[in-house]
Enzyme design. Structure first.
Site, PDB file in Angstrom:
ATOM      1  N   ASP A  77      16.505  83.914  22.516  1.00  0.00           N
ATOM      2  CA  ASP A  77      15.826  84.849  21.621  1.00  0.00           C
ATOM      3  C   ASP A  77      14.888  84.138  20.660  1.00  0.00           C
ATOM      4  OD1 ASP A  77      18.207  83.745  20.487  1.00  0.00           O
ATOM      5  OD2 ASP A  77      18.150  85.237  18.889  1.00  0.00           O
ATOM      6  N   GLU A 143      20.941  83.908  19.159  1.00  0.00           N
ATOM      7  CA  GLU A 143      21.185  82.828  18.201  1.00  0.00           C
ATOM      8  C   GLU A 143      20.686  83.197  16.821  1.00  0.00           C
ATOM      9  OE1 GLU A 143      20.186  79.141  15.917  1.00  0.00           O
ATOM     10  OE2 GLU A 143      18.862  80.734  16.626  1.00  0.00           O
TER      11      GLU A 143
END
Length: 484
Positions: A77, A143
């Site tokens: 991400d 994350e």
């Protein structure tokens, strides 16, 4: 020239492909499918777990099968911040621009955090010129907003004994420790009141702040738009009755808020006082942040009278709480010179359905008790203001191991290639390594990456020469481990 023309061509071509795949946190479906398609195209063994993490495996170069298995790790991400409020991160690709020795995006975050780490791991997977032992590439989800992938890594997904985290942001530096963190949310429930008919209404808008990473940039003293907004509103409320209609600021827990706005009302007879107050406030802010916030703007414009506003009691408590809430560096490390030990970020203010206003803060520290102490201070303050306060589960720090074999290998690799001994450091940002250590206490870990600046903001950029050194160091590490 485009980034596909840069060297090493392999890593830059893969990074270019990644920039074209939307990958907001918690919405990694498209980038996950990209990884699975990449593995299928190149005949790479691949598996996923229930949370959505992906692991690829590459067998050792013939003759190197007995070498330790190395895990290359990055996250899927990216932080989605844009100067254009209408930019659609769920569907639009990132447009990259080369500016001298730097690559940046066109008005958005670049996503080099952690797209370049993913690109490096994928390049290793298909680079047939490398000599290496067994290699696993682990790509985790979410994350940036929760460390969800690392926290829920499936059993048996990784088998290696050495892990290289590819999510750091400084060339010639190797990280062997990081801060832990916890998020705190403060929920105000308000009643709707009829907006006074004899009030004049304004929109106060703060924009153009540099923002940045709430760990890596917190020590720079940049403006927090939420704090500035509520400072102005508090000053105004000391002399005038203020009706709060709307308030919004910041977006992500791990980004320093660059922008915030409020719609407010004051009695019609006092409207010129508001303009005078803002002019004085702008002068103060420009003086305080001279040379530090060159693009920061604070503006005031008249708006139509709304139908409703927030009740006066909640308005007062919200403004007072946010204005007095801590933000920034709380303490410095006594063991590593120049390292922030503890900090807090007053990250966002959001109006939610059913008459709720949610304030989110994020605390970091490499001392677990200090992290919770700051979170508890935030709780105490906002509880006094009448908010309902909750804490997230948090994530652990990663304690440095100065006897790490992998650390010495990584340092020697950089020195052999570039004639410089890299600095060994800990970082105030959160890395997934602390969570990996909980599940796999035997892991020997380091983190490094190319130079990135302005991460978590539209000013994010990546140093082109550092990418070549980054990939060179990574491949040299693998060669050295293959000979163990």
């Amino acid at each position: 020239m485009t980034i596909k023309d840069l060297q090493p061509a392999l890593i830059w071509n893969i990074f270019d492909q990644i920039t074209k795949v939307p990958r907001p946190s918690k919405k990694e479906e498209k980038i996950r499918q990209f990884l699975l398609d990449f593995a299928a195209k190149h005949n790479i063994a691949v598996k996923t777990d229930a949370i959505g993490n992906v692991v690829m495996s590459k067998p050792a170069t013939p003759g190197k099968e007995k070498a330790p298995t190395v895990i290359l790790q990055g996250h899927m991400d990216m932080v989605c911040e844009s100067n254009d409020k209408n930019f659609d991160f769920e569907n639009n690709p990132i447009t990259t621009i080369i500016d001298g020795e730097w690559v940046h995006a066109d008005g958005t975050t670049l996503g080099a955090d952690n797209g370049i780490g993913m690109a490096a791991a994928l390049a290793v997977m298909i680079d047939d010129k490398l000599v290496h032992g067994p290699v696993e590439a682990l790509f985790t989800v979410d994350e940036e907003t929760g460390l969800t992938g690392a926290n829920n890594l499936g059993d048996g997904m990784i088998t290696g004994t050495m892990l290289v985290n590819l999510d750091s942001e400084d060339d010639a530096e190797i990280f062997v420790g990081c801060a832990g963190g916890v998020d705190t949310t403060c929920d105000f429930h308000y009643e709707r009141s009829l907006a006074p008919t004899d009030f004049h209404y304004f929109k106060v808008d703060i924009s153009g702040g540099l923002g940045g990473h709430s760990g890596g940039d917190i020590h720079l003293g940049r403006a927090n738009a939420n704090k500035l907004l509520c400072r102005f509103l508090w000053n105004l409320s000391q002399k005038h009755e203020v009706a709060l209609v709307e308030i919004d600021g910041g977006n992500l827990r791990n980004a320093i808020p660059r922008a915030a706005h409020a719609v407010i009302g004051v009695h019609t007879s006092r409207k010129e006082d508001v303009r005078v107050a803002l002019n004085h406030f702008v002068a103060d802010v420009e003086s305080e942040f001279a040379g530090l916030e060159p693009t920061l703007k604070i503006t005031l414009e008249s708006v139509d009278r709304p139908e409703y506003c927030v009740d006066s009691e909640t308005t007062t408590k919200l403004i007072e709480a946010v204005y007095s809430a801590p933000h920034g560096v709380m303490s410095m490390s006594r063991s590593i010179e120049g390292l922030v030990e503890s900090s807090t970020n007053l990250a966002s203010i959001k109006m939610l359905p059913e008459n709720h206003i949610l304030v989110t803060t994020s605390q970091r520290s490499d001392v677990d008790s200090r992290k919770w102490d700051i979170a508890n201070q935030v709780e105490a303050l906002f509880t006094l203001a009448g908010a309902t306060v909750t804490h997230g589960d948090g994530y652990p720090g990663w304690q440095p191991n100065m006897d790490s074999q992998l650390m010495h290998i990584a340092s020697d690799a950089y020195k052999e290639l570039y004639g410089i001994t890299p600095a060994i450091k800990a970082i105030h940002a959160g890395l997934e390594c602390g969570l990996f250590r909980l599940k796999y206490p035997h892991l020997d870990m380091v983190s490094f990456g190319p130079t990135l600046q302005g991460v978590h903001s539209p000013s994010e950029r990546m140093h082109i020469p550092a990418v070549e050194r980054f990939y060179g160091q990574l491949t040299r590490i693998l060669e050295k481990i293959a000979d163990l």
